[in-house]
Design an enzyme around this catalytic site. Structure first.
Site, PDB file in Angstrom:
ATOM      1  CG  HIS A  16      39.746  31.699  38.686  1.00  0.00           C
ATOM      2  ND1 HIS A  16      38.505  30.798  38.845  1.00  0.00           N
ATOM      3  CD2 HIS A  16      39.427  32.601  39.478  1.00  0.00           C
ATOM      4  CE1 HIS A  16      37.846  31.318  39.899  1.00  0.00           C
ATOM      5  NE2 HIS A  16      38.162  32.583  40.096  1.00  0.00           N
ATOM      6  CD  GLU A 197      32.611  37.481  41.728  1.00  0.00           C
ATOM      7  OE1 GLU A 197      32.252  36.622  41.284  1.00  0.00           O
ATOM      8  OE2 GLU A 197      33.567  38.311  41.027  1.00  0.00           O
ATOM      9  CG  ASP A 275      38.920  36.413  40.771  1.00  0.00           C
ATOM     10  OD1 ASP A 275      38.944  35.501  40.599  1.00  0.00           O
ATOM     11  OD2 ASP A 275      37.844  37.239  40.555  1.00  0.00           O
ATOM     12  CG  ASP A 276      39.686  35.795  36.524  1.00  0.00           C
ATOM     13  OD1 ASP A 276      39.785  34.301  36.263  1.00  0.00           O
ATOM     14  OD2 ASP A 276      38.895  35.897  37.347  1.00  0.00           O
TER      15      ASP A 276
HETATM   16  N1  HPA Z   1      33.812  34.599  39.711  1.00  0.00           N
HETATM   17  C1  HPA Z   1      33.314  33.765  39.205  1.00  0.00           C
HETATM   18  N2  HPA Z   1      33.988  32.923  38.336  1.00  0.00           N
HETATM   19  C2  HPA Z   1      35.050  33.250  37.953  1.00  0.00           C
HETATM   20  C3  HPA Z   1      35.968  34.244  38.291  1.00  0.00           C
HETATM   21  C4  HPA Z   1      35.211  35.202  39.411  1.00  0.00           C
HETATM   22  O1  HPA Z   1      35.552  36.065  39.949  1.00  0.00           O
HETATM   23  N3  HPA Z   1      36.951  34.339  37.710  1.00  0.00           N
HETATM   24  C5  HPA Z   1      36.969  33.064  37.096  1.00  0.00           C
HETATM   25  N4  HPA Z   1      35.860  32.178  37.141  1.00  0.00           N
HETATM   26 ZN    ZN Z   2      37.300  33.783  41.351  1.00  0.00          ZN
END
Ligand code: HPA
Ligand code: ZN
Length: 315
Positions: A16, A197, A275-276
């Protein structure tokens, strides 16, 4: 990180852009845009990076994104990420961005897109990193809003390879977005979605059967459903797994408990992603390094994971 690990050519398929906003850049953009922050300094912000679940992270992630205002801000964000990729031999990226996080604050869609697009083009020309951009819908908002976002995106149709689905998972099943995904697919866009997740395997089934996704983002809870495991192995549906994210958001308690290598050995097409990275402790390279350190990932396994990421490209 061992040099052989860094040298492996890799693709990143679950990133993201807003989650690559490092605290130093966040503070610099706040100053540039004259925005007051609730944290006294970079250290105070970093100290807030302690999460018990996805929602606690998302609250901070959306607050952080508030410093992104101008085309230059989105350029700087994306460019900083691409430079990290270059340093770790990430040769192809398929990043997400969340238009609604910005348009809901009054930032025009094209301001966001132009900044990201210019940096991606420069990354291709100056760093040799190829790309495909994915527009992600926020699932905690109604499907109507996702339709509006897709409409805003259509004048720029060629800027995207696909649509995704992110934000709060539990209580927001994929079936709520069946119509907007059908519309996006009818425009020739690929579909991917976060599923499994925090949410149950049922959400992965829905993402496959109703949204007709090409890849599952996260998907680690597939292991709870043997029939689902058989399907994703038989059909070789890629999973974009994010190990450090899963530990930071308490999907697994310790890296030693992560199931990515078990999935790999069972024949699931798993990939390694960050991811982030600004919030979770590292980029793709650090995620590979953590698997090496805590799960005893071998060089052969690392090569298969990297190859999977190249094979699972949509662009
Ligand atoms: N999951 C869901 N939404 C998100 C994530 C994530 O890991 N990172 C940024 N938005
Ligand atoms: Zn994500």
């Amino acid at each position: 990180m061992p040099e052989w690990l860094n040298a492996l050519p890799k693709a990143e398929l679950h990133l993201h852009l807003e989650g690559s906003l490092e605290p130093e850049l966040l503070f610099a953009l706040a100053e540039r845009n004259q925005i007051a922050l609730p944290w006294s300094d970079v250290e105070a912000l970093r100290a807030a990076y302690a999460f018990n679940n996805l929602q606690e992270f998302l609250d901070l992630y959306y607050a952080g994104a508030n410093v992104l205002r101008t085309e230059q801000d989105f350029y700087d964000l994306t460019w900083a990420y691409l430079q990290r990729c270059k340093a770790q031999n990430v040769i192809h990226v398929e990043p997400f961005f969340d238009p609604q996080t910005h348009t809901d604050r009054g930032i025009p869609f094209e301001v966001v897109l132009r900044g990201i697009q210019q940096a991606l083009r420069d990354g291709e020309q100056q760093l040799g990193i190829s790309h495909g951009l994915i527009l992600s819908f926020l699932r905690h908002l109604p499907e109507d809003e996702a339709f509006k976002t897709l409409e805003q995106a259509m004048p720029f149709r060629d800027a995207f390879i696909g649509v995704g689905l992110d934000s709060s998972e539990k209580g927001f099943p994929p079936r709520l977005f069946e119509r907007v995904f059908a519309k996006a697919r009818s425009e020739g866009l690929h579909a991917v979605a976060h599923a499994g997740e925090e949410g149950p395997p049922e959400y992965i089934w829905e993402a496959l059967d109703l949204l007709k996704i090409k890849r599952i983002d996260h998907g680690v809870r597939a292991i709870e459903d043997e029939r689902l495991m058989q399907r994703i192995i038989d059909e070789q549906i890629p999973l974009t797994v994010c190990p450090l994210s899963n530990i930071k958001l308490c999907v697994f308690e310790h890296m030693g408990q992560h199931n990515i290598l078990e999935m790999l050995e069972r024949g699931v097409k798993v990939t390694v992603n960050s991811d982030d990275p600004a919030y979770f402790g590292g980029y793709v390279g650090e995620n590979f390094a953590a698997l090496h350190e805590h799960l005893g990932m071998t060089e052969a396994q690392a090569r298969r994971l990297a190859q999977n990421s190249l094979d699972a490209r949509l662009a």
